[in-house]
Scaffold this active site. Structure first.
Site, PDB file in Angstrom:
ATOM      1  N   GLY A  62       0.813  -1.215   0.000  1.00 26.73           N
ATOM      2  CA  GLY A  62       0.000   0.000   0.000  1.00 26.73           C
ATOM      3  C   GLY A  62       0.839   1.255   0.000  1.00 26.73           C
ATOM      4  N   PRO A  99      -5.698   7.946  -2.612  1.00 33.14           N
ATOM      5  CA  PRO A  99      -6.629   8.623  -3.528  1.00 33.14           C
ATOM      6  C   PRO A  99      -6.063   9.947  -4.050  1.00 33.14           C
ATOM      7  CG  PRO A  99      -7.825   7.753  -1.637  1.00 33.14           C
ATOM      8  CD  PRO A  99      -6.371   7.497  -1.375  1.00 33.14           C
ATOM      9  N   GLY A 131      -7.350  -9.022 -37.734  1.00 33.53           N
ATOM     10  CA  GLY A 131      -8.633  -8.503 -38.184  1.00 33.53           C
ATOM     11  C   GLY A 131      -9.671  -8.604 -37.082  1.00 33.53           C
ATOM     12  N   GLU A 139       3.307   1.291 -11.086  1.00 37.75           N
ATOM     13  CA  GLU A 139       4.760   1.259 -10.832  1.00 37.75           C
ATOM     14  C   GLU A 139       5.447   2.460 -11.477  1.00 37.75           C
ATOM     15  OE1 GLU A 139       6.485  -0.838  -9.050  1.00 37.75           O
ATOM     16  OE2 GLU A 139       5.297  -2.667  -8.884  1.00 37.75           O
TER      17      GLU A 139
HETATM   18  P1  TGC Z   1      12.756  12.263  -4.428  1.00 37.06           P
HETATM   19  O1  TGC Z   1      12.998  13.504  -3.653  1.00 37.06           O
HETATM   20  O2  TGC Z   1      13.290  12.156  -5.825  1.00 37.06           O
HETATM   21  O3  TGC Z   1      13.286  10.999  -3.618  1.00 37.06           O
HETATM   22  C1  TGC Z   1      12.966  10.782  -2.251  1.00 37.06           C
HETATM   23  C2  TGC Z   1      13.970   9.800  -1.698  1.00 37.06           C
HETATM   24  O4  TGC Z   1      13.867   8.541  -2.398  1.00 37.06           O
HETATM   25  C3  TGC Z   1      15.119   8.237  -3.044  1.00 37.06           C
HETATM   26  N1  TGC Z   1      14.765   7.609  -4.327  1.00 37.06           N
HETATM   27  C4  TGC Z   1      14.884   6.302  -4.545  1.00 37.06           C
HETATM   28  N2  TGC Z   1      15.352   5.312  -3.777  1.00 37.06           N
HETATM   29  C5  TGC Z   1      15.329   4.061  -4.280  1.00 37.06           C
HETATM   30  N3  TGC Z   1      14.842   3.785  -5.513  1.00 37.06           N
HETATM   31  C6  TGC Z   1      14.359   4.771  -6.321  1.00 37.06           C
HETATM   32  N4  TGC Z   1      13.857   4.466  -7.513  1.00 37.06           N
HETATM   33  C7  TGC Z   1      14.367   6.104  -5.851  1.00 37.06           C
HETATM   34  N5  TGC Z   1      13.975   7.295  -6.354  1.00 37.06           N
HETATM   35  C8  TGC Z   1      14.218   8.205  -5.403  1.00 37.06           C
HETATM   36  C9  TGC Z   1      15.822   9.574  -3.193  1.00 37.06           C
HETATM   37  O5  TGC Z   1      17.208   9.410  -3.282  1.00 37.06           O
HETATM   38  C10 TGC Z   1      15.403  10.266  -1.904  1.00 37.06           C
HETATM   39  O6  TGC Z   1      16.159   9.717  -0.842  1.00 37.06           O
HETATM   40  P2  TGC Z   1      16.540  10.617   0.434  1.00 37.06           P
HETATM   41  O7  TGC Z   1      17.374   9.697   1.269  1.00 37.06           O
HETATM   42  O8  TGC Z   1      17.286  11.807  -0.113  1.00 37.06           O
HETATM   43  O9  TGC Z   1      15.250  10.996   1.079  1.00 37.06           O
HETATM   44  O10 TGC Z   1      11.179  11.995  -4.420  1.00 37.06           O
HETATM   45  P3  TGC Z   1      10.007  12.772  -5.114  1.00 37.06           P
HETATM   46  O11 TGC Z   1       8.999  13.049  -4.057  1.00 37.06           O
HETATM   47  O12 TGC Z   1      10.525  13.939  -5.915  1.00 37.06           O
HETATM   48  O13 TGC Z   1       9.395  11.675  -6.110  1.00 37.06           O
HETATM   49  C11 TGC Z   1      10.154  11.161  -7.142  1.00 37.06           C
HETATM   50  C12 TGC Z   1       9.301  10.231  -8.047  1.00 37.06           C
HETATM   51  C13 TGC Z   1       8.218  11.040  -8.730  1.00 37.06           C
HETATM   52  C14 TGC Z   1      10.238   9.682  -9.105  1.00 37.06           C
HETATM   53  C15 TGC Z   1       8.711   9.063  -7.253  1.00 37.06           C
HETATM   54  O14 TGC Z   1       7.982   9.460  -6.211  1.00 37.06           O
HETATM   55  C16 TGC Z   1       7.987   8.051  -8.113  1.00 37.06           C
HETATM   56  O15 TGC Z   1       8.606   7.125  -8.564  1.00 37.06           O
HETATM   57  N6  TGC Z   1       6.630   8.207  -8.324  1.00 37.06           N
HETATM   58  C17 TGC Z   1       5.854   7.155  -8.962  1.00 37.06           C
HETATM   59  C18 TGC Z   1       5.044   6.423  -7.919  1.00 37.06           C
HETATM   60  C19 TGC Z   1       4.936   4.954  -8.170  1.00 37.06           C
HETATM   61  O16 TGC Z   1       5.699   4.377  -8.953  1.00 37.06           O
HETATM   62  N7  TGC Z   1       4.036   4.309  -7.482  1.00 37.06           N
HETATM   63  C20 TGC Z   1       3.878   2.889  -7.603  1.00 37.06           C
HETATM   64  C21 TGC Z   1       2.963   2.352  -6.547  1.00 37.06           C
HETATM   65  S1  TGC Z   1       3.103   0.614  -6.342  1.00 37.06           S
HETATM   66  C22 TGC Z   1       2.395  -0.031  -7.714  1.00 37.06           C
HETATM   67  O17 TGC Z   1       2.028   0.613  -8.645  1.00 37.06           O
HETATM   68  C23 TGC Z   1       2.284  -1.494  -7.704  1.00 37.06           C
HETATM   69  S2  TGC Z   1       1.566  -2.186  -9.087  1.00 37.06           S
HETATM   70  C24 TGC Z   1       2.003  -3.753  -8.744  1.00 37.06           C
HETATM   71  C25 TGC Z   1       1.562  -4.787  -9.632  1.00 37.06           C
HETATM   72  O18 TGC Z   1       0.365  -5.133  -9.608  1.00 37.06           O
HETATM   73  O19 TGC Z   1       2.450  -5.360 -10.336  1.00 37.06           O
HETATM   74  P1  FAD Z   2      -1.707  10.525 -11.239  1.00 35.44           P
HETATM   75  O1  FAD Z   2      -0.479  10.575 -10.406  1.00 35.44           O
HETATM   76  O2  FAD Z   2      -2.864  11.353 -10.832  1.00 35.44           O
HETATM   77  O3  FAD Z   2      -1.299  10.905 -12.735  1.00 35.44           O
HETATM   78  C1  FAD Z   2      -2.269  11.278 -13.705  1.00 35.44           C
HETATM   79  C2  FAD Z   2      -1.502  11.753 -14.944  1.00 35.44           C
HETATM   80  O4  FAD Z   2      -0.690  12.895 -14.612  1.00 35.44           O
HETATM   81  C3  FAD Z   2      -0.545  10.694 -15.485  1.00 35.44           C
HETATM   82  O5  FAD Z   2      -0.543  10.722 -16.886  1.00 35.44           O
HETATM   83  C4  FAD Z   2       0.814  11.148 -14.966  1.00 35.44           C
HETATM   84  O6  FAD Z   2       1.892  10.725 -15.795  1.00 35.44           O
HETATM   85  C5  FAD Z   2       0.660  12.654 -14.985  1.00 35.44           C
HETATM   86  N1  FAD Z   2       1.559  13.321 -14.029  1.00 35.44           N
HETATM   87  C6  FAD Z   2       1.572  13.206 -12.670  1.00 35.44           C
HETATM   88  N2  FAD Z   2       2.572  13.926 -12.164  1.00 35.44           N
HETATM   89  C7  FAD Z   2       3.203  14.526 -13.213  1.00 35.44           C
HETATM   90  C8  FAD Z   2       4.347  15.378 -13.323  1.00 35.44           C
HETATM   91  N3  FAD Z   2       5.051  15.769 -12.263  1.00 35.44           N
HETATM   92  N4  FAD Z   2       4.710  15.769 -14.571  1.00 35.44           N
HETATM   93  C9  FAD Z   2       4.031  15.352 -15.660  1.00 35.44           C
HETATM   94  N5  FAD Z   2       2.968  14.540 -15.612  1.00 35.44           N
HETATM   95  C10 FAD Z   2       2.560  14.129 -14.402  1.00 35.44           C
HETATM   96  N6  FAD Z   2      -0.361   1.240  -6.125  1.00 35.44           N
HETATM   97  C11 FAD Z   2       0.108   0.656  -4.989  1.00 35.44           C
HETATM   98  O7  FAD Z   2       0.585   1.323  -4.069  1.00 35.44           O
HETATM   99  N7  FAD Z   2       0.059  -0.707  -4.839  1.00 35.44           N
HETATM  100  C12 FAD Z   2      -0.460  -1.524  -5.793  1.00 35.44           C
HETATM  101  O8  FAD Z   2      -0.476  -2.751  -5.624  1.00 35.44           O
HETATM  102  C13 FAD Z   2      -0.981  -0.927  -6.985  1.00 35.44           C
HETATM  103  N8  FAD Z   2      -1.579  -1.711  -7.926  1.00 35.44           N
HETATM  104  C14 FAD Z   2      -2.214  -1.102  -8.985  1.00 35.44           C
HETATM  105  C15 FAD Z   2      -3.001  -1.871  -9.854  1.00 35.44           C
HETATM  106  C16 FAD Z   2      -3.698  -1.269 -10.896  1.00 35.44           C
HETATM  107  C17 FAD Z   2      -4.568  -2.094 -11.780  1.00 35.44           C
HETATM  108  C18 FAD Z   2      -3.552   0.136 -11.118  1.00 35.44           C
HETATM  109  C19 FAD Z   2      -4.262   0.813 -12.263  1.00 35.44           C
HETATM  110  C20 FAD Z   2      -2.779   0.899 -10.267  1.00 35.44           C
HETATM  111  C21 FAD Z   2      -2.113   0.299  -9.185  1.00 35.44           C
HETATM  112  N9  FAD Z   2      -1.400   1.074  -8.252  1.00 35.44           N
HETATM  113  C22 FAD Z   2      -0.898   0.488  -7.114  1.00 35.44           C
HETATM  114  C23 FAD Z   2      -1.397   2.531  -8.374  1.00 35.44           C
HETATM  115  C24 FAD Z   2      -0.427   3.073  -9.419  1.00 35.44           C
HETATM  116  O9  FAD Z   2       0.897   2.973  -9.012  1.00 35.44           O
HETATM  117  C25 FAD Z   2      -0.840   4.510  -9.718  1.00 35.44           C
HETATM  118  O10 FAD Z   2      -2.049   4.459 -10.458  1.00 35.44           O
HETATM  119  C26 FAD Z   2       0.228   5.281 -10.463  1.00 35.44           C
HETATM  120  O11 FAD Z   2       1.370   5.466  -9.674  1.00 35.44           O
HETATM  121  C27 FAD Z   2      -0.280   6.635 -10.970  1.00 35.44           C
HETATM  122  O12 FAD Z   2      -0.968   7.330  -9.976  1.00 35.44           O
HETATM  123  P2  FAD Z   2      -2.425   7.944 -10.295  1.00 35.44           P
HETATM  124  O13 FAD Z   2      -3.256   6.875 -10.881  1.00 35.44           O
HETATM  125  O14 FAD Z   2      -2.890   8.607  -9.055  1.00 35.44           O
HETATM  126  O15 FAD Z   2      -2.167   9.001 -11.437  1.00 35.44           O
END
Ligand code: TGC
Ligand code: FAD
Length: 392
Positions: free
Chosen positions: A137, A141, A347, A371
């Site tokens: 988690g 939202p 198709g 991710e």
């Molecule tokens: P930022 O200030 O850049 O970084 C905060 C701290 O984190 C460190 N860091 C990392 N560490 C390890 N791995 C990475 N990839 C890292 N990227 C950054 C960084 O060095 C810093 O450390 P410290 O010690 O200085 O505090 O953070 P930010 O707030 O500007 O955000 C950066 C950003 C936008 C790249 C990041 O928040 C991000 O990746 N956003 C995307 C969120 C995301 O990927 N959510 C996924 C949720 S889980 C999911 O979707 C599961 S789906 C699973 C499935 O069904 O397969």
């Molecule tokens: P938003 O962050 O609201 O983004 C909306 C749009 O704005 C996107 O096009 C994005 O690229 C764009 N955007 C946002 N910020 C910027 C920026 N700075 N500059 C330019 N463009 C930007 N999460 C978990 O924690 N655990 C899970 O197990 C998990 N499983 C998932 C399973 C499914 C089926 C789905 C659909 C999602 C899951 N997620 C999970 C959540 C997923 O990681 C998020 O949906 C994803 O990180 C994007 O967040 P959001 O949907 O709130 O989109």
């Protein structure tokens, strides 16, 4: 899809770069997918149900914690083996790969990496065997791409913590036995919390009506004054870097997984194009269809090689987060493009459940968003090469 004729493309003989163990692991996963996933997946997607009966099989082929050391119940394999398993699972369906990704990289990995010995012993063996299923988690939202803004919080209440808040879009949440949840403490530091099903005030409502990842259960995590024993906090890392470290591992697995989906669509389209006759010829004989197929195999081959290289770097602990982002982004887009071209080659048949292509296409619409969205990964590359942060 009950008659699974899949043959994996290997245009540049990548197999020669794999060890015998890698090939054996891949074959085991491939055969398991043919036997256990292909016959049931279409029905599971149509019904929008996760086929729970496969959990034991996933554990048996080592899909839960492949790279977690054997002393904790994992398979003790390298990163390339992990990737190959993810590739084969997603060849079957992204939802099946998702379940294994979450269990391995988002639940077992943080417990192994940031947990203490008691936590490792308590949970990892049962997670590896599938006796326990976990979820992760992070997303809320109001905080998706920007998880650092999360409002879910823990407050110290003496001999325990109290957890409040909500997570959304959580894979496996509706049936998970436990959740690794990220919450801010009173100092605003992000901590990992192990929340167990049955804790009072903890609920996991399911998210319905998805057009994508229909064979994966998605839901919320809601915390209403949940009492958390102090021993359920992951002690060895805090801050946003802790959950992002888990994402690196899962994103790497997704990079491999997307190749699996792409290979399945290419293989299906190639076979169909040789069998489908129009204007007195197989459609494979027409240049327009050859262009699609030739570009598909080119893109798959390029993806195979950057991903294998990433696996080698990961084995040496040298893969950077930015490299992982580039690979996840490239491969998912590549796979999605291939699903669209493959669908056209079939198709009208391409839109039916008789073939896997449309299902892969719909699944990949989630994979390109979760991710880290496609945009976010591009910005990570942008930041890495320019030094300029374009997120904020
Ligand atoms: P930022 O200030 O850049 O970084 C905060 C701290 O984190 C460190 N860091 C990392 N560490 C390890 N791995 C990475 N990839 C890292 N990227 C950054 C960084 O060095 C810093 O450390 P410290 O010690 O200085 O505090 O953070 P930010 O707030 O500007 O955000 C950066 C950003 C936008 C790249 C990041 O928040 C991000 O990746 N956003 C995307 C969120 C995301 O990927 N959510 C996924 C949720 S889980 C999911 O979707 C599961 S789906 C699973 C499935 O069904 O397969
Ligand atoms: P938003 O962050 O609201 O983004 C909306 C749009 O704005 C996107 O096009 C994005 O690229 C764009 N955007 C946002 N910020 C910027 C920026 N700075 N500059 C330019 N463009 C930007 N999460 C978990 O924690 N655990 C899970 O197990 C998990 N499983 C998932 C399973 C499914 C089926 C789905 C659909 C999602 C899951 N997620 C999970 C959540 C997923 O990681 C998020 O949906 C994803 O990180 C994007 O967040 P959001 O949907 O709130 O989109």
């Amino acid at each position: 899809m009950s008659n699974d004729l899949f043959q994996a493309p290997d245009y540049f003989n990548m197999d020669e770069l794999l060890s015998e163990e890698h090939k054996l692991i891949r074959e085991t996963a491939r055969e398991w997918v043919k036997k256990e996933i292909s016959p049931i997946i279409e029905e599971a997607c149509q019904q929008a149900t996760f086929p729970k009966q496969i959990l034991g099989g996933l554990a048996e082929i080592g899909a839960f914690g492949p790279y977690i050391p054997e002393e904790y119940g994992g398979a003790g394999l390298d990163q390339i083996s992990y990737g190959l398993i993810m590739q084969e699972l997603e060849r079957g369906d992204s939802g099946i790969r998702s379940t294994a990704s979450v269990q391995s990289s988002l639940v077992m990995y943080p417990i192994y990496k940031y947990g203490n010995e008691d936590q490792r012993k308590k949970y990892l063996g049962k997670l590896a065997s599938g006796e326990l299923i976990g979820c992760f988690g992070l997303t809320e939202p109001n905080h998706g791409s920007n998880p650092g803004g999360m409002t879910t919080n823990i407050k110290d209440a003496g001999d325990h913590y109290v957890l409040n808040g909500a997570k959304m879009w959580i894979s496996n949440s509706p049936f998970a036995d436990l959740a690794v949840v990220w919450a801010k403490n009173e100092e605003g530091r992000i901590k990992g919390v192990i929340v167990e099903r049955g804790m009072e005030g903890f609920t996991t409502p399911e998210t319905h009506n998805k057009w994508s990842l229909r064979a994966s259960a998605t839901g919320e995590l809601v915390f209403d004054n949940v009492k958390i024993p102090k021993e359920n906090i992951l002690p060895n890392k805090d801050g946003l870097g802790a959950p992002l470290g888990c994402l690196d591992s899962a994103r790497y697995g997704i990079a491999w997984g997307a190749i699996g989906a792409a290979m399945d669509c290419y293989d299906t389209a190639l076979r169909y194009s040789k069998e489908r006759i129009q204007f007195g010829k197989p459609i494979a004989a027409f240049q327009l269809q050859q262009k699609k197929l030739a570009e598909m195999i080119t893109e798959i081959t390029k993806a195979q090689f950057i991903t294998l290289r990433l696996g080698q770097l990961k084995n040496e602990d040298r893969a950077t987060s930015a490299q992982i982002s580039m690979c996840k982004r490239n491969n998912v887009e590549m796979a999605l493009n291939i699903t669209r071209d493959a669908r056209q080659i079939l198709g009208g048949m391409g839109i039916t459940g008789e073939y896997s292509i449309m299902r892969h296409m719909m699944n990949l619409e989630s994979v390109i968003t979760y991710e880290g969205t496609h945009d976010i990964h591009l910005l990570i590359t942008g930041l890495d090469i320019t030094g300029e942060n374009a997120f904020k």
